[in-house]
Design a protein around this motif. Structure first.
Motif, PDB file in Angstrom:
ATOM      1  N   ARG A   1       0.821  -1.216   0.000  1.00 30.41           N
ATOM      2  CA  ARG A   1       0.000   0.000   0.000  1.00 30.41           C
ATOM      3  C   ARG A   1       0.854   1.264   0.000  1.00 30.41           C
ATOM      4  NH1 ARG A   1      -4.975   1.156  -1.915  1.00 30.41           N
ATOM      5  NH2 ARG A   1      -5.781   3.048  -0.926  1.00 30.41           N
ATOM      6  N   VAL A   2       1.921   1.281   0.804  1.00 32.12           N
ATOM      7  CA  VAL A   2       2.814   2.447   0.808  1.00 32.12           C
ATOM      8  C   VAL A   2       3.451   2.620  -0.572  1.00 32.12           C
ATOM      9  CG1 VAL A   2       4.956   3.393   1.758  1.00 32.12           C
ATOM     10  CG2 VAL A   2       3.263   2.379   3.291  1.00 32.12           C
ATOM     11  N   ALA A   3       3.861   1.506  -1.176  1.00 31.12           N
ATOM     12  CA  ALA A   3       4.453   1.579  -2.514  1.00 31.12           C
ATOM     13  C   ALA A   3       3.453   2.156  -3.516  1.00 31.12           C
ATOM     14  CB  ALA A   3       4.918   0.194  -2.956  1.00 31.12           C
ATOM     15  N   HIS A   4       2.201   1.740  -3.412  1.00 32.30           N
ATOM     16  CA  HIS A   4       1.178   2.284  -4.310  1.00 32.30           C
ATOM     17  C   HIS A   4       0.995   3.777  -4.084  1.00 32.30           C
ATOM     18  CE1 HIS A   4      -2.614   3.204  -6.216  1.00 32.30           C
ATOM     19  NE2 HIS A   4      -3.171   3.437  -5.043  1.00 32.30           N
ATOM     20  N   ARG A   5       0.876   4.188  -2.833  1.00 31.38           N
ATOM     21  CA  ARG A   5       0.613   5.597  -2.534  1.00 31.38           C
ATOM     22  C   ARG A   5       1.761   6.495  -2.973  1.00 31.38           C
ATOM     23  NH1 ARG A   5      -4.474   6.806  -1.989  1.00 31.38           N
ATOM     24  NH2 ARG A   5      -3.867   8.685  -0.859  1.00 31.38           N
ATOM     25  N   LEU A   6       2.979   5.945  -2.994  1.00 27.43           N
ATOM     26  CA  LEU A   6       4.139   6.731  -3.408  1.00 27.43           C
ATOM     27  C   LEU A   6       4.520   6.475  -4.862  1.00 27.43           C
ATOM     28  CD1 LEU A   6       6.332   6.514  -0.192  1.00 27.43           C
ATOM     29  CD2 LEU A   6       4.874   8.393  -0.956  1.00 27.43           C
ATOM     30  N   ASP A   7       3.647   5.773  -5.576  1.00 29.63           N
ATOM     31  CA  ASP A   7       3.837   5.511  -7.007  1.00 29.63           C
ATOM     32  C   ASP A   7       5.193   4.845  -7.261  1.00 29.63           C
ATOM     33  OD1 ASP A   7       3.048   5.499  -9.662  1.00 29.63           O
ATOM     34  OD2 ASP A   7       3.923   7.461 -10.093  1.00 29.63           O
TER      35      ASP A   7
ATOM     36  N   LEU B   1      -4.505  -0.729   5.978  1.00 28.21           N
ATOM     37  CA  LEU B   1      -4.387  -0.002   4.719  1.00 28.21           C
ATOM     38  C   LEU B   1      -4.679   1.487   4.900  1.00 28.21           C
ATOM     39  CD1 LEU B   1      -6.110  -2.681   2.478  1.00 28.21           C
ATOM     40  CD2 LEU B   1      -3.684  -2.096   2.465  1.00 28.21           C
ATOM     41  N   GLU B   2      -5.643   1.809   5.749  1.00 27.30           N
ATOM     42  CA  GLU B   2      -5.920   3.219   6.044  1.00 27.30           C
ATOM     43  C   GLU B   2      -4.700   3.858   6.713  1.00 27.30           C
ATOM     44  OE1 GLU B   2      -9.478   3.788   8.292  1.00 27.30           O
ATOM     45  OE2 GLU B   2     -10.724   2.617   6.906  1.00 27.30           O
ATOM     46  N   ALA B   3      -4.081   3.125   7.619  1.00 27.10           N
ATOM     47  CA  ALA B   3      -2.885   3.642   8.289  1.00 27.10           C
ATOM     48  C   ALA B   3      -1.755   3.846   7.284  1.00 27.10           C
ATOM     49  CB  ALA B   3      -2.448   2.692   9.400  1.00 27.10           C
ATOM     50  N   ALA B   4      -1.587   2.901   6.382  1.00 25.82           N
ATOM     51  CA  ALA B   4      -0.539   3.023   5.375  1.00 25.82           C
ATOM     52  C   ALA B   4      -0.752   4.255   4.509  1.00 25.82           C
ATOM     53  CB  ALA B   4      -0.501   1.762   4.509  1.00 25.82           C
ATOM     54  N   ASP B   5      -2.003   4.525   4.132  1.00 23.33           N
ATOM     55  CA  ASP B   5      -2.308   5.709   3.325  1.00 23.33           C
ATOM     56  C   ASP B   5      -1.856   6.982   4.041  1.00 23.33           C
ATOM     57  OD1 ASP B   5      -3.384   4.176   1.340  1.00 23.33           O
ATOM     58  OD2 ASP B   5      -5.473   4.739   1.722  1.00 23.33           O
ATOM     59  N   LEU B   6      -2.187   7.078   5.317  1.00 22.84           N
ATOM     60  CA  LEU B   6      -1.872   8.292   6.074  1.00 22.84           C
ATOM     61  C   LEU B   6      -0.372   8.408   6.340  1.00 22.84           C
ATOM     62  CD1 LEU B   6      -4.889   8.176   8.545  1.00 22.84           C
ATOM     63  CD2 LEU B   6      -4.536   9.815   6.681  1.00 22.84           C
ATOM     64  N   LEU B   7       0.256   7.304   6.701  1.00 23.96           N
ATOM     65  CA  LEU B   7       1.691   7.339   6.997  1.00 23.96           C
ATOM     66  C   LEU B   7       2.497   7.676   5.747  1.00 23.96           C
ATOM     67  CD1 LEU B   7       1.870   4.216   9.337  1.00 23.96           C
ATOM     68  CD2 LEU B   7       2.163   6.620  10.022  1.00 23.96           C
ATOM     69  N   ALA B   8       2.073   7.182   4.595  1.00 20.58           N
ATOM     70  CA  ALA B   8       2.774   7.478   3.342  1.00 20.58           C
ATOM     71  C   ALA B   8       2.689   8.965   3.011  1.00 20.58           C
ATOM     72  CB  ALA B   8       2.198   6.649   2.204  1.00 20.58           C
ATOM     73  N   ALA B   9       1.613   9.626   3.474  1.00 23.02           N
ATOM     74  CA  ALA B   9       1.436  11.060   3.226  1.00 23.02           C
ATOM     75  C   ALA B   9       1.910  11.909   4.397  1.00 23.02           C
ATOM     76  CB  ALA B   9      -0.039  11.341   2.949  1.00 23.02           C
TER      77      ALA B   9
ATOM     78  N   LEU C   1       8.100  -0.017   9.767  1.00 19.78           N
ATOM     79  CA  LEU C   1       7.988  -0.654   8.453  1.00 19.78           C
ATOM     80  C   LEU C   1       7.470   0.334   7.410  1.00 19.78           C
ATOM     81  CD1 LEU C   1       7.915  -3.157   6.559  1.00 19.78           C
ATOM     82  CD2 LEU C   1       5.594  -3.588   7.424  1.00 19.78           C
ATOM     83  N   ALA C   2       6.440   1.088   7.755  1.00 25.99           N
ATOM     84  CA  ALA C   2       5.902   2.075   6.816  1.00 25.99           C
ATOM     85  C   ALA C   2       6.958   3.129   6.488  1.00 25.99           C
ATOM     86  CB  ALA C   2       4.654   2.725   7.397  1.00 25.99           C
ATOM     87  N   GLY C   3       7.704   3.560   7.502  1.00 25.72           N
ATOM     88  CA  GLY C   3       8.744   4.558   7.276  1.00 25.72           C
ATOM     89  C   GLY C   3       9.882   4.028   6.433  1.00 25.72           C
ATOM     90  N   GLN C   4      10.309   2.793   6.706  1.00 27.84           N
ATOM     91  CA  GLN C   4      11.400   2.205   5.935  1.00 27.84           C
ATOM     92  C   GLN C   4      10.976   1.986   4.485  1.00 27.84           C
ATOM     93  OE1 GLN C   4      11.913  -1.066   4.595  1.00 27.84           O
ATOM     94  NE2 GLN C   4      14.150  -1.203   4.502  1.00 27.84           N
ATOM     95  N   THR C   5       9.738   1.565   4.279  1.00 25.35           N
ATOM     96  CA  THR C   5       9.234   1.373   2.921  1.00 25.35           C
ATOM     97  C   THR C   5       9.160   2.706   2.183  1.00 25.35           C
ATOM     98  OG1 THR C   5       7.932  -0.536   3.648  1.00 25.35           O
ATOM     99  CG2 THR C   5       7.336   0.462   1.541  1.00 25.35           C
ATOM    100  N   ALA C   6       8.678   3.739   2.860  1.00 25.76           N
ATOM    101  CA  ALA C   6       8.586   5.057   2.234  1.00 25.76           C
ATOM    102  C   ALA C   6       9.969   5.580   1.854  1.00 25.76           C
ATOM    103  CB  ALA C   6       7.887   6.031   3.172  1.00 25.76           C
ATOM    104  N   THR C   7      10.951   5.370   2.730  1.00 25.29           N
ATOM    105  CA  THR C   7      12.319   5.792   2.422  1.00 25.29           C
ATOM    106  C   THR C   7      12.839   5.077   1.179  1.00 25.29           C
ATOM    107  OG1 THR C   7      12.794   6.232   4.761  1.00 25.29           O
ATOM    108  CG2 THR C   7      14.677   5.900   3.310  1.00 25.29           C
TER     109      THR C   7
END
Length: 260
Positions: free
Chosen positions: A76-82, A124-132, A159-165
């Motif tokens: 989900r984080v990967a999707h939100r960050l394209d 998934l809702e959390a991932a959306d917000l954390l990615a933004a 995990l969400a932060g490491q994925t976003a990085t």
């Protein structure tokens, strides 16, 4: 026709990776394909690579969040960050974690397009917000805390932060996915002939080309994983042959085998 952008920092070929990075790739074969351009990019900074991949290994193999939850967050984080590289790379681990193809596809769509369970929907809702970089509202946090222990909540955030990085780094550098460069690279390049009687079990070829050679646990001698490796591995296979103290590795170009 889609044109793959030129990477801003080109991934280094495996033959130029430090030994610890090649070892990490060999040790993580069970994680599926798609890591070579990532590892090759990190190889420009070995100390950072070791720290980054050590954290990734903890999250992947020593975490308590669970494989299914982990892959939902990553996808989900990967999707939100394209970040198509990361989303594509994690399809196989997600399948291994029990997600169906429909669920994997749905991580890249609106949340209302799939009948997610209450817990999956909260993740998934959390991932959306954390990615933004948006705060989690109290109600969502309570839903997560009801399902997850404090240890798992901490792991989810890291995990969400490491994925976003990872997504931001690869997107900024325009790092291509391995699939974008595979079509040309997978053309056969060499035929490897291995004389196991001459192998002295030094294991240097395994360190140089872990995708092609492995050390047999029963007798310590080297065995071939791929007798005709494609062009991606040509440099490291030649390096492995040069390193072999027993001269057990002979390489033939495909042209030699096709025109004796």
């Amino acid at each position: 026709m889609t044109v793959t952008p030129t990477p801003r920092i080109a991934p280094l070929p495996p033959v130029e990776w430090p030994p610890v990075l090649r070892s990490l790739l060999a040790d993580s074969r069970q994680d599926g394909p798609g890591r070579e351009n990532l590892f090759g990019t990190l190889a420009h900074h070995p100390v950072l690579a070791h720290a980054w991949l050590s954290l990734a290994r903890v999250l992947t193999h020593e975490g308590t969040l669970g494989h299914r939850r982990r892959e939902l967050i990553v996808l989900r984080v990967a999707h939100r960050l394209d970040a198509s590289y990361v989303h594509r790379r994690h399809r196989i681990p997600a399948t291994d974690a029990g997600l169906t193809d429909a669920e994997i596809d749905a991580t890249a769509a609106g949340l209302s397009t799939h009948p997610w369970s209450a817990q999956d929907r909260a993740l998934l809702e959390a991932a959306d917000l954390l990615a933004a970089n948006s705060p989690l509202p109290g109600g969502l946090w309570e839903r997560l805390a009801h399902a997850l222990s404090p240890e798992r909540l901490l792991e989810l955030l890291v995990l969400a932060g490491q994925t976003a990085t990872m997504c931001t780094t690869l997107n900024t550098l325009r790092t291509p996915s391995d699939a974008d460069t595979d079509s040309a690279a997978r053309q056969p390049s060499l035929v490897v002939l291995l004389d196991r009687d001459r192998c002295c079990s030094a294991g240097q070829c395994v360190g140089a080309a872990p995708e092609v050679f492995e050390q047999d646990e029963s007798d310590g001698r080297v065995a071939l994983l791929v007798p005709d490796p494609d062009a991606r591995y040509a440099d490291e296979v030649r390096f492995a042959a040069d390193l072999c103290p027993g001269g057990a590795i002979t390489l033939l170009d495909h042209e030699e085998t096709a025109h004796p």
